[in-house]
Enzyme design. Sequence first.
Site, PDB file in Angstrom:
ATOM      1  N   HIS A 182       0.818  -1.223   0.000  1.00  0.00           N
ATOM      2  CA  HIS A 182       0.000   0.000   0.000  1.00  0.00           C
ATOM      3  C   HIS A 182       0.844   1.263   0.000  1.00  0.00           C
ATOM      4  O   HIS A 182       0.662   2.144   0.828  1.00  0.00           O
ATOM      5  CB  HIS A 182      -0.974   0.000   1.178  1.00  0.00           C
TER       6      HIS A 182
ATOM      7  N   HIS B  97      -2.279   1.543  12.847  1.00  0.00           N
ATOM      8  CA  HIS B  97      -1.818   0.945  11.579  1.00  0.00           C
ATOM      9  C   HIS B  97      -2.247  -0.525  11.573  1.00  0.00           C
ATOM     10  O   HIS B  97      -3.423  -0.806  11.675  1.00  0.00           O
ATOM     11  CB  HIS B  97      -0.303   1.153  11.471  1.00  0.00           C
TER      12      HIS B  97
ATOM     13  N   LYS C 184     -11.013   6.306  19.297  1.00  0.00           N
ATOM     14  CA  LYS C 184     -10.887   6.003  17.862  1.00  0.00           C
ATOM     15  C   LYS C 184     -11.576   4.662  17.638  1.00  0.00           C
ATOM     16  O   LYS C 184     -11.300   3.703  18.365  1.00  0.00           O
ATOM     17  CB  LYS C 184      -9.420   5.873  17.462  1.00  0.00           C
TER      18      LYS C 184
ATOM     19  N   MET D 287     -11.600   1.559  15.803  1.00  0.00           N
ATOM     20  CA  MET D 287     -10.631   0.852  14.970  1.00  0.00           C
ATOM     21  C   MET D 287     -11.298   0.178  13.769  1.00  0.00           C
ATOM     22  O   MET D 287     -12.402  -0.351  13.875  1.00  0.00           O
ATOM     23  CB  MET D 287      -9.905  -0.198  15.815  1.00  0.00           C
ATOM     24  N   GLY D 288     -10.586   0.220  12.630  1.00  0.00           N
ATOM     25  CA  GLY D 288     -11.163  -0.334  11.409  1.00  0.00           C
ATOM     26  C   GLY D 288     -11.837   0.709  10.557  1.00  0.00           C
ATOM     27  O   GLY D 288     -12.319   0.407   9.469  1.00  0.00           O
ATOM     28  N   PHE D 289     -11.858   1.938  11.057  1.00  0.00           N
ATOM     29  CA  PHE D 289     -12.472   3.034  10.284  1.00  0.00           C
ATOM     30  C   PHE D 289     -11.469   4.168  10.087  1.00  0.00           C
ATOM     31  O   PHE D 289     -10.652   4.448  10.953  1.00  0.00           O
ATOM     32  CB  PHE D 289     -13.707   3.580  11.013  1.00  0.00           C
TER      33      PHE D 289
ATOM     34  N   HIS E 140      -8.858   6.537   7.294  1.00  0.00           N
ATOM     35  CA  HIS E 140      -7.615   6.265   6.558  1.00  0.00           C
ATOM     36  C   HIS E 140      -6.950   7.599   6.247  1.00  0.00           C
ATOM     37  O   HIS E 140      -7.622   8.583   5.949  1.00  0.00           O
ATOM     38  CB  HIS E 140      -7.912   5.517   5.257  1.00  0.00           C
TER      39      HIS E 140
ATOM     40  N   ARG F 268      -9.930  -1.408  -1.027  1.00  0.00           N
ATOM     41  CA  ARG F 268      -9.812  -2.870  -0.834  1.00  0.00           C
ATOM     42  C   ARG F 268     -11.018  -3.464  -0.100  1.00  0.00           C
ATOM     43  O   ARG F 268     -11.215  -4.679  -0.087  1.00  0.00           O
ATOM     44  CB  ARG F 268      -8.526  -3.156  -0.037  1.00  0.00           C
TER      45      ARG F 268
ATOM     46  N   ASP G 231      -8.973  -3.227   7.530  1.00  0.00           N
ATOM     47  CA  ASP G 231      -8.950  -3.978   8.791  1.00  0.00           C
ATOM     48  C   ASP G 231     -10.346  -4.298   9.295  1.00  0.00           C
ATOM     49  O   ASP G 231     -10.525  -5.270  10.051  1.00  0.00           O
ATOM     50  CB  ASP G 231      -8.173  -3.183   9.849  1.00  0.00           C
TER      51      ASP G 231
ATOM     52  N   ARG H   7       2.347  -8.471   4.147  1.00  0.00           N
ATOM     53  CA  ARG H   7       3.010  -7.203   3.817  1.00  0.00           C
ATOM     54  C   ARG H   7       4.524  -7.325   3.682  1.00  0.00           C
ATOM     55  O   ARG H   7       5.177  -6.462   3.092  1.00  0.00           O
ATOM     56  CB  ARG H   7       2.642  -6.164   4.903  1.00  0.00           C
TER      57      ARG H   7
HETATM   58  C1  SDX Z   1      -3.955   0.741   7.932  1.00  0.00           C
HETATM   59  O1  SDX Z   1      -1.475   4.131   5.402  1.00  0.00           O
HETATM   60  C2  SDX Z   1      -1.910   3.018   5.009  1.00  0.00           C
HETATM   61  O2  SDX Z   1      -1.998   2.762   3.820  1.00  0.00           O
HETATM   62  C3  SDX Z   1      -2.280   2.015   6.118  1.00  0.00           C
HETATM   63  C4  SDX Z   1      -2.965   0.775   5.640  1.00  0.00           C
HETATM   64  C5  SDX Z   1      -2.020  -0.102   4.819  1.00  0.00           C
HETATM   65  O3  SDX Z   1      -2.510  -0.916   4.028  1.00  0.00           O
HETATM   66  O4  SDX Z   1      -0.775  -0.053   5.110  1.00  0.00           O
HETATM   67  O5  SDX Z   1      -4.086   1.088   4.865  1.00  0.00           O
HETATM   68  C6  SDX Z   1      -3.418  -0.073   6.824  1.00  0.00           C
HETATM   69  O6  SDX Z   1      -3.217   1.101   8.810  1.00  0.00           O
HETATM   70  C7  SDX Z   1      -5.392   1.186   7.891  1.00  0.00           C
HETATM   71  C8  SDX Z   1      -5.765   2.114   9.085  1.00  0.00           C
HETATM   72  C9  SDX Z   1      -5.962   1.237  10.321  1.00  0.00           C
HETATM   73  N1  SDX Z   1      -6.153   2.073  11.512  1.00  0.00           N
HETATM   74  C10 SDX Z   1      -7.317   2.176  12.124  1.00  0.00           C
HETATM   75  O7  SDX Z   1      -8.358   1.632  11.763  1.00  0.00           O
HETATM   76  C11 SDX Z   1      -7.265   3.020  13.398  1.00  0.00           C
HETATM   77  C12 SDX Z   1      -8.447   3.983  13.450  1.00  0.00           C
HETATM   78  N2  SDX Z   1      -8.290   5.006  12.438  1.00  0.00           N
HETATM   79  C13 SDX Z   1      -7.813   6.306  12.833  1.00  0.00           C
HETATM   80  O8  SDX Z   1      -6.903   6.299  13.895  1.00  0.00           O
HETATM   81  C14 SDX Z   1      -7.473   7.208  11.665  1.00  0.00           C
HETATM   82  O9  SDX Z   1      -8.506   7.111  10.767  1.00  0.00           O
HETATM   83  C15 SDX Z   1      -6.161   6.996  10.928  1.00  0.00           C
HETATM   84  C16 SDX Z   1      -5.013   7.063  11.843  1.00  0.00           C
HETATM   85  C17 SDX Z   1      -6.181   5.706  10.209  1.00  0.00           C
HETATM   86  C18 SDX Z   1      -6.048   8.127   9.896  1.00  0.00           C
HETATM   87  O10 SDX Z   1      -6.127   9.279  10.597  1.00  0.00           O
HETATM   88  P1  SDX Z   1      -5.717  10.695   9.944  1.00  0.00           P
HETATM   89  O11 SDX Z   1      -5.719  10.685   8.480  1.00  0.00           O
HETATM   90  O12 SDX Z   1      -4.454  11.146  10.602  1.00  0.00           O
HETATM   91  O13 SDX Z   1      -6.918  11.551  10.337  1.00  0.00           O
HETATM   92  P2  SDX Z   1      -7.105  12.119  11.753  1.00  0.00           P
HETATM   93  O14 SDX Z   1      -6.667  11.123  12.799  1.00  0.00           O
HETATM   94  O15 SDX Z   1      -6.491  13.463  11.776  1.00  0.00           O
HETATM   95  O16 SDX Z   1      -8.685  12.185  11.829  1.00  0.00           O
HETATM   96  C19 SDX Z   1      -9.368  13.318  11.320  1.00  0.00           C
HETATM   97  C20 SDX Z   1     -10.590  13.452  12.237  1.00  0.00           C
HETATM   98  C21 SDX Z   1     -10.185  13.541  13.703  1.00  0.00           C
HETATM   99  O17 SDX Z   1     -11.194  14.244  14.351  1.00  0.00           O
HETATM  100  P3  SDX Z   1     -10.831  15.685  14.975  1.00  0.00           P
HETATM  101  O18 SDX Z   1      -9.694  15.425  15.989  1.00  0.00           O
HETATM  102  O19 SDX Z   1     -10.365  16.532  13.801  1.00  0.00           O
HETATM  103  O20 SDX Z   1     -12.119  16.147  15.620  1.00  0.00           O
HETATM  104  O21 SDX Z   1     -11.381  12.259  12.131  1.00  0.00           O
HETATM  105  C22 SDX Z   1     -11.411  11.588  13.385  1.00  0.00           C
HETATM  106  C23 SDX Z   1     -10.232  12.110  14.189  1.00  0.00           C
HETATM  107  O22 SDX Z   1     -10.500  12.014  15.573  1.00  0.00           O
HETATM  108  N3  SDX Z   1     -11.224  10.157  13.138  1.00  0.00           N
HETATM  109  C24 SDX Z   1     -11.768   9.208  13.882  1.00  0.00           C
HETATM  110  C25 SDX Z   1     -11.364   8.004  13.298  1.00  0.00           C
HETATM  111  N4  SDX Z   1     -10.585   8.255  12.233  1.00  0.00           N
HETATM  112  C26 SDX Z   1     -10.504   9.598  12.155  1.00  0.00           C
HETATM  113  N5  SDX Z   1     -12.555   9.275  14.983  1.00  0.00           N
HETATM  114  C27 SDX Z   1     -12.931   8.082  15.512  1.00  0.00           C
HETATM  115  N6  SDX Z   1     -12.582   6.873  14.985  1.00  0.00           N
HETATM  116  C28 SDX Z   1     -11.802   6.816  13.898  1.00  0.00           C
HETATM  117  N7  SDX Z   1     -11.469   5.616  13.393  1.00  0.00           N
END
Ligand code: SDX
Length: 385
Positions: free
Chosen positions: A193, A228, A261, A263-265, A267, A276, A318, A343
């Site tokens: 990815h 991640h 947060k 998890m699973g939501f 990106h 995917r 995820d 990976r």
């Molecule tokens: C993978 O990079 C890749 O390609 C990774 C991957 C790969 O194949 O290698 O795709 C695999 O790691 C997928 C991601 C798995 N992680 C999760 O599911 C963990 C939950 N997701 C979040 O932590 C978050 O969505 C991230 C870390 C994945 C992305 O975050 P960003 O782009 O840094 O965005 P952000 O954290 O700045 O969020 C923006 C806003 C925030 O709100 P505010 O603070 O601005 O009010 O959206 C909110 C966040 O709090 N938010 C969420 C959320 N994801 C974003 N709030 C609650 N739950 C979430 N999952």
Amino acid sequence: MTDVEIKKGLAGVTVDYTAVSKVNPETNSLLYRGYPVQELAATQPFEAVAYLLWNGELPTDEQLASLRAEERKHRALADNVKAAIDLLPLEAHPMDEVRTAVSVIGASDSSGSGSVLDAAGSPEENLARSIRLYASLPAIVAYGQRRRRGQEIVPPRDDLDYAANFLWMTFGEEAEPVVVDAFNRSMTLYAEHSFNASTFTARVITSTLSDLYSAVVGAIGALKGPLHGGANEAVLHIFNEIGSAENVVPWLDKALAEKRKIMGFGHRVYKRGDSRVPTMKTALDTLIEHYDRPDVAALYDALESEFVSRKGIYPNLDYPSGPAYNLIGFDTLTFTPLFIASRVTGWTAHIMEQTASNALIRPLSAYNGPDERHIDGYVPDAAHL
Ligand code: SDX
């Protein structure tokens, strides 16, 4: 403080080219060496996808047969790797077990000169190392789960290809074709990815001309985090917390009030859904039907629709893969090691690409500490200098 634009988390920063994959959030698409990942997942064994990532082209029948023959040479759990894992407490996280195992394989590999000057290795050495790691990881992941369950090792079967043998070594019985197919698809979807955190970690380590194993160990450390790779394990913890579809609304009310947060939501790159997910969701749906688990479908759908409607944040890979691995029978702690097994092919493709580019990765920082100041007069601690 000088006015500089800080890009926290390197969000939105393009740092280099790569020919390995293209992630396009505008079209919500993912190409591995130009091929849509959906087509690869639907038509190719994971072995062919690994070959594609390493070599840039899908294999001929002969090339695939040769890769499969080489893979079979490294399927059995090496004695020194087993001994190292056995030194770890049963409570050790499986990601730490796999990280340790890769360190042992690397430290025992005499294929290079051993000199720090040659750590980077030749392209031929690194391709051989990549195949060896890809071939060795199923036994390592399978042993970890069986060890925790108090079960004996299951030796590999040469009559089974990669996905079927992985399941055989994990569960000690031959998986049904529908399960093998769903697992094979998940391995293809997890393989690569672009510059995700773990891959970029591997590239940073490689950019110092360090060795492939050190880069993979660093990538494993990055992948472990729940933001991640650790998210697929975390999705199951969430499912277990919620229990059933009826509990989704109160659970989500509380979780969002606590600013958790989910998890699973979400990106960093995809903002309208992970390319995917539809393919992995189809694989999950076949498993739900195969194991007759409509309760999983109800919980999955209820949480997705409730969270998306409230936050407009979509599932990532995820989210469907966690429940899929749970249905197949993997322990929740085994989920992220499965991500490593897949990976490692993408990581090593990037390691070989970075080695060829040979550009040290070293960004700048903006200082916001104390202004310059000097030691005036007597300083007690200096007395013993
Ligand atoms: C993978 O990079 C890749 O390609 C990774 C991957 C790969 O194949 O290698 O795709 C695999 O790691 C997928 C991601 C798995 N992680 C999760 O599911 C963990 C939950 N997701 C979040 O932590 C978050 O969505 C991230 C870390 C994945 C992305 O975050 P960003 O782009 O840094 O965005 P952000 O954290 O700045 O969020 C923006 C806003 C925030 O709100 P505010 O603070 O601005 O009010 O959206 C909110 C966040 O709090 N938010 C969420 C959320 N994801 C974003 N709030 C609650 N739950 C979430 N999952």
